[in-house]
Write a protein that holds these residues in place. Structure first.
Motif, short mmCIF file in Angstrom:
data_model
loop_
_atom_site.label_atom_id
_atom_site.label_comp_id
_atom_site.label_asym_id
_atom_site.label_seq_id
_atom_site.Cartn_x
_atom_site.Cartn_y
_atom_site.Cartn_z
N GLY A 158 -10.46 -2.06 1.21
CA GLY A 158 -9.39 -2.10 0.23
C GLY A 158 -9.39 -0.85 -0.61
O GLY A 158 -10.23 0.04 -0.45
N ALA A 159 -8.46 -0.81 -1.51
CA ALA A 159 -8.38 0.27 -2.47
C ALA A 159 -7.64 -0.25 -3.70
O ALA A 159 -6.84 -1.19 -3.60
CB ALA A 159 -7.65 1.48 -1.89
N ILE A 160 -7.95 0.34 -4.82
CA ILE A 160 -7.24 0.06 -6.06
C ILE A 160 -6.64 1.38 -6.50
O ILE A 160 -7.31 2.42 -6.47
CB ILE A 160 -8.19 -0.50 -7.14
N VAL A 161 -5.38 1.34 -6.89
CA VAL A 161 -4.71 2.57 -7.31
C VAL A 161 -4.26 2.45 -8.76
O VAL A 161 -4.00 1.35 -9.26
CB VAL A 161 -3.51 2.92 -6.40
N ALA A 162 -4.22 3.59 -9.42
CA ALA A 162 -3.69 3.69 -10.78
C ALA A 162 -2.46 4.57 -10.70
O ALA A 162 -2.51 5.68 -10.16
CB ALA A 162 -4.74 4.32 -11.70
N GLU A 163 -1.35 4.05 -11.24
CA GLU A 163 -0.11 4.83 -11.16
C GLU A 163 0.72 4.67 -12.42
O GLU A 163 0.58 3.71 -13.17
CB GLU A 163 0.69 4.46 -9.92
N ARG A 164 1.55 5.67 -12.63
CA ARG A 164 2.51 5.64 -13.72
C ARG A 164 3.85 6.08 -13.14
O ARG A 164 3.95 7.11 -12.50
CB ARG A 164 2.10 6.61 -14.84
N ASN A 165 4.86 5.24 -13.34
CA ASN A 165 6.20 5.53 -12.81
C ASN A 165 6.18 5.80 -11.31
O ASN A 165 6.87 6.70 -10.82
CB ASN A 165 6.83 6.72 -13.54
N GLY A 166 5.34 5.06 -10.59
CA GLY A 166 5.28 5.23 -9.14
C GLY A 166 4.48 6.44 -8.69
O GLY A 166 4.35 6.67 -7.48
N VAL A 173 0.03 3.09 -17.60
CA VAL A 173 -0.61 3.22 -16.30
C VAL A 173 -0.89 1.82 -15.79
O VAL A 173 -1.41 0.98 -16.51
CB VAL A 173 -1.92 4.03 -16.42
N VAL A 174 -0.52 1.57 -14.55
CA VAL A 174 -0.70 0.27 -13.92
C VAL A 174 -1.75 0.40 -12.82
O VAL A 174 -1.70 1.33 -12.02
CB VAL A 174 0.64 -0.22 -13.31
N LEU A 175 -2.69 -0.54 -12.80
CA LEU A 175 -3.66 -0.62 -11.72
C LEU A 175 -3.25 -1.77 -10.82
O LEU A 175 -2.87 -2.83 -11.32
CB LEU A 175 -5.07 -0.86 -12.25
N ARG A 176 -3.34 -1.55 -9.50
CA ARG A 176 -2.95 -2.58 -8.55
C ARG A 176 -3.68 -2.35 -7.23
O ARG A 176 -4.13 -1.24 -6.95
CB ARG A 176 -1.45 -2.56 -8.32
N PRO A 177 -3.77 -3.42 -6.43
CA PRO A 177 -4.35 -3.25 -5.09
C PRO A 177 -3.45 -2.36 -4.25
O PRO A 177 -2.22 -2.42 -4.35
CB PRO A 177 -4.38 -4.67 -4.52
N LEU A 184 -19.88 -5.45 -3.67
CA LEU A 184 -18.68 -4.66 -3.42
C LEU A 184 -19.06 -3.20 -3.60
O LEU A 184 -19.58 -2.82 -4.66
CB LEU A 184 -17.55 -5.06 -4.38
N TYR A 185 -18.89 -2.42 -2.57
CA TYR A 185 -19.20 -0.98 -2.61
C TYR A 185 -17.92 -0.24 -2.94
O TYR A 185 -16.85 -0.57 -2.44
CB TYR A 185 -19.72 -0.52 -1.24
N PHE A 186 -18.03 0.78 -3.81
CA PHE A 186 -16.87 1.63 -4.03
C PHE A 186 -17.21 3.08 -3.78
O PHE A 186 -18.33 3.53 -3.98
CB PHE A 186 -16.22 1.42 -5.40
N GLY A 227 -6.64 7.90 8.61
CA GLY A 227 -7.96 7.30 8.46
C GLY A 227 -7.99 6.25 7.37
O GLY A 227 -8.60 5.18 7.53
N ILE A 228 -7.33 6.54 6.27
CA ILE A 228 -7.27 5.58 5.16
C ILE A 228 -6.47 4.35 5.58
O ILE A 228 -6.88 3.22 5.32
CB ILE A 228 -6.70 6.24 3.90
N ALA A 229 -5.35 4.56 6.25
CA ALA A 229 -4.54 3.43 6.73
C ALA A 229 -5.36 2.56 7.68
O ALA A 229 -5.30 1.33 7.62
CB ALA A 229 -3.27 3.94 7.41
N ALA A 230 -6.16 3.19 8.53
CA ALA A 230 -7.00 2.44 9.47
C ALA A 230 -8.05 1.63 8.70
O ALA A 230 -8.32 0.47 9.05
CB ALA A 230 -7.67 3.39 10.46
N GLU A 231 -8.67 2.22 7.69
CA GLU A 231 -9.66 1.50 6.87
C GLU A 231 -9.01 0.29 6.20
O GLU A 231 -9.59 -0.80 6.17
CB GLU A 231 -10.27 2.43 5.82
N LEU A 232 -7.83 0.49 5.64
CA LEU A 232 -7.13 -0.61 4.98
C LEU A 232 -6.78 -1.70 5.99
O LEU A 232 -6.89 -2.89 5.69
CB LEU A 232 -5.88 -0.10 4.26
N ALA A 233 -6.41 -1.31 7.19
CA ALA A 233 -6.05 -2.28 8.23
C ALA A 233 -7.27 -3.07 8.69
O ALA A 233 -7.15 -4.23 9.09
CB ALA A 233 -5.40 -1.57 9.42
N LYS A 234 -8.47 -2.46 8.60
CA LYS A 234 -9.71 -3.12 9.04
C LYS A 234 -10.29 -4.02 7.96
O LYS A 234 -11.35 -4.61 8.16
CB LYS A 234 -10.76 -2.09 9.44
N GLY A 235 -9.64 -4.10 6.81
CA GLY A 235 -10.12 -5.01 5.78
C GLY A 235 -10.75 -4.35 4.58
O GLY A 235 -11.11 -5.02 3.62
#
Length: 168
Positions: free
Chosen positions: A56-64, A5-9, A79-81, A46-54
Motif C-alpha cells: 500500500g501507500a499513503i499520499v499527502a496532497e493539496r488540491n490534487g 493537506v489531505v492524507l489518503r490511501p 507494518l513496514y514503511f 514498479g509501484i503499480a505492481a507493488e500496489l497490485a500485489k497488496g
C-alpha cells in the motif's frame, strides 16, 4: 496556504505521481548514499505492481497535487514503511510526521504489534526524526557487497489496547 493537506490511501492510479514524488524527494541523496538508494530505480510500473500485489501507500496532497507519500507493507507481524518522501517545496509543513502517524494509525487499525523501517547509517537527521517519534534501533545490516553496516533497522512498538486492558 488556505487549502488543507489531505492524507489518503493511494490507488493504482496514483503510481505515476508517487514515482515522481519519490524521485523529487530523494534527489537530495544522489551521490550521498553508498550504495545508491533503490529509490532512484523506482518506476510507476514498479509501484503499480507493488500496489497490485497488496502493498500500500499513503499520499499527502493539496488540491490534487501530491506533496508526499510513503509505501507500506505487512512484514513479520508489523507494518513496514519505506520511501517516505516529501517534495522539497512542501518541506517544513510537518508532512513526514503526519505520514508516519498515518502509517501508525493504519498498523493499529490492522491490529499489528508495531511499525518498522530502515534508514541509512549516514542519514543521521532522518534517524533523529524517527527517534523523536519513538522508534528504536533494532539492528544494523550491510547491503549486498558491503562488509560494514549501511542501514539501521528501527521499530516502534504499538500498544495493544486489549492486551493493556488485561494488564502485564
Amino acid at each position: 496556504m488556505s487549502d488543507p493537506v489531505v492524507l489518503r490511501p493511494a490507488t493504482p492510479d496514483d503510481a505515476p505521481a508517487i514515482a515522481a514524488t519519490i524521485a523529487s524527494a530523494f534527489a537530495q541523496y544522489r551521490g550521498r548514499l553508498v550504495p545508491e538508494s533503490g529509490a532512484f530505480r523506482e518506476t510507476e510500473e514498479g509501484i503499480a505492481a507493488e500496489l497490485a500485489k497488496g502493498a500500500g501507500a499513503i499520499v499527502a496532497e493539496r488540491n490534487g497535487e501530491m506533496l508526499g507519500c510513503v509505501m507500506i507493507k505487512v512484514m513479520e507481524g508489523d507494518l513496514y514503511f519505506g520511501r517516505l518522501a516529501v517534495v522539497p517545496e512542501a518541506r517544513g509543513l510537518g508532512l513526514a510526521r503526519r505520514l508516519v502517524a498515518a502509517v501508525e494509525a493504519d498498523a493499529r487499525a490492522r491490529g499489528l504489534a508495531g511499525v518498522r523501517l530502515g534508514v541509512r547509517v549516514v542519514l543521521t537527521e532522518n534517524q533523529r526524526l524517527f527517534r523523536s517519534l519513538g522508534y528504536v534501533e533494532t539492528g544494523r545490516e550491510a547491503h549486498p557487497g558491503f562488509d560494514y553496516p549501511t542501514s539501521i533497522n528501527m521499530r516502534k512498538h504499538l500498544l495493544n489496547r486489549e492486551y493493556d486492558k488485561v494488564g502485564r
